[in-house]
Design a protein around this motif. Sequence first.
Motif, short mmCIF file in Angstrom:
data_model
loop_
_atom_site.label_atom_id
_atom_site.label_comp_id
_atom_site.label_asym_id
_atom_site.label_seq_id
_atom_site.Cartn_x
_atom_site.Cartn_y
_atom_site.Cartn_z
N ASN A 172 -5.25 13.21 0.78
CA ASN A 172 -3.94 12.99 1.39
C ASN A 172 -3.61 11.50 1.37
OD1 ASN A 172 -5.55 11.90 3.41
ND2 ASN A 172 -5.33 13.65 4.79
N GLU A 173 -2.52 11.12 2.01
CA GLU A 173 -2.10 9.72 1.95
C GLU A 173 -3.15 8.79 2.52
OE1 GLU A 173 1.67 6.85 3.22
OE2 GLU A 173 1.71 9.00 3.67
N VAL A 174 -3.79 9.21 3.61
CA VAL A 174 -4.82 8.37 4.23
C VAL A 174 -5.99 8.17 3.26
CG1 VAL A 174 -6.54 8.23 6.07
CG2 VAL A 174 -4.20 8.98 6.59
N GLY A 175 -6.46 9.27 2.67
CA GLY A 175 -7.59 9.18 1.76
C GLY A 175 -7.27 8.38 0.51
N LEU A 176 -6.09 8.63 -0.07
CA LEU A 176 -5.72 7.93 -1.30
C LEU A 176 -5.47 6.44 -1.05
CD1 LEU A 176 -3.36 10.65 -2.78
CD2 LEU A 176 -5.61 10.00 -3.66
N THR A 177 -4.91 6.11 0.12
CA THR A 177 -4.69 4.71 0.46
C THR A 177 -6.03 3.98 0.60
OG1 THR A 177 -2.60 5.18 1.57
CG2 THR A 177 -3.70 3.13 2.16
N ALA A 178 -6.99 4.63 1.26
CA ALA A 178 -8.31 4.03 1.43
C ALA A 178 -9.01 3.89 0.08
CB ALA A 178 -9.16 4.88 2.37
N ALA A 179 -8.85 4.89 -0.79
CA ALA A 179 -9.48 4.83 -2.11
C ALA A 179 -8.88 3.69 -2.94
CB ALA A 179 -9.32 6.16 -2.83
N ALA A 180 -7.57 3.54 -2.90
CA ALA A 180 -6.92 2.46 -3.65
C ALA A 180 -7.37 1.10 -3.13
CB ALA A 180 -5.41 2.60 -3.56
N ALA A 181 -7.53 0.97 -1.82
CA ALA A 181 -8.00 -0.29 -1.25
C ALA A 181 -9.42 -0.59 -1.70
CB ALA A 181 -7.93 -0.23 0.28
N ALA A 182 -10.26 0.45 -1.77
CA ALA A 182 -11.63 0.26 -2.24
C ALA A 182 -11.64 -0.20 -3.70
CB ALA A 182 -12.42 1.57 -2.08
N LEU A 183 -10.77 0.36 -4.52
CA LEU A 183 -10.69 -0.06 -5.92
C LEU A 183 -10.28 -1.53 -6.03
CD1 LEU A 183 -8.95 3.08 -7.46
CD2 LEU A 183 -11.32 2.38 -7.77
#
Length: 205
Positions: free
Chosen positions: A7-18
């Motif tokens: 979801n938006e929370v997970g994808l936002t965190a993943a993009a930040a990790a990248l």
Amino acid sequence: MTILPPNEVGLTAAAAALRAGEVVAYPTETVYGLAVNPFDSAALRRLFEVKGRPEENPVLLVVADEGQLAQVVREVSTAAQTCIDAFWPGPLSLLLPKAVDLPVEVTAGQAKVCVRCPASEIARALCRQFGGAITSTSANRSGEKPAATIEGAMLPGVALGIDGGRLPESLPSTLLDPESGRILRAGAVPEADILACLRAQGPGM
């Protein structure tokens, strides 16, 4: 490894990790893949360490759309565009002339980069959230079976994973050099369909 929903929370965190140079696991339409920023040489080296993979092996990239494709390739020929129009989003990976500033680790020094726009909405959404192409090497140690679940992608060194559930068993993406029409790896898109598509464009294809 932190596991988050797609979801938006997970994808936002993943993009930040990248952006922070971390390795992220995520689902594609075939298997779970490992993502890093393809313009971050240190992150690419970390990816090879996670995989236990020689650096002379090139890395596949995925994009959300053709706009992101322009970030990592120098040009798209008529033959390549024909394949893109017919089979993207989908499991067809294309060898295309690499962008000048793409790190050598991505292509292992070769002149072309392997790219696809995946059918997986989660994978495309991660690309959109990140703002560009990401790597998509399979989430497994080199020589081992690719992961079909996020649990299978829990390798040492992977910081975060997006859980897309268990993926159905499928063939890998077909790998095509559109300029020669040569299939470098048979996969989910049949060779006959590709050749028929190219022939339909005329004898110059």
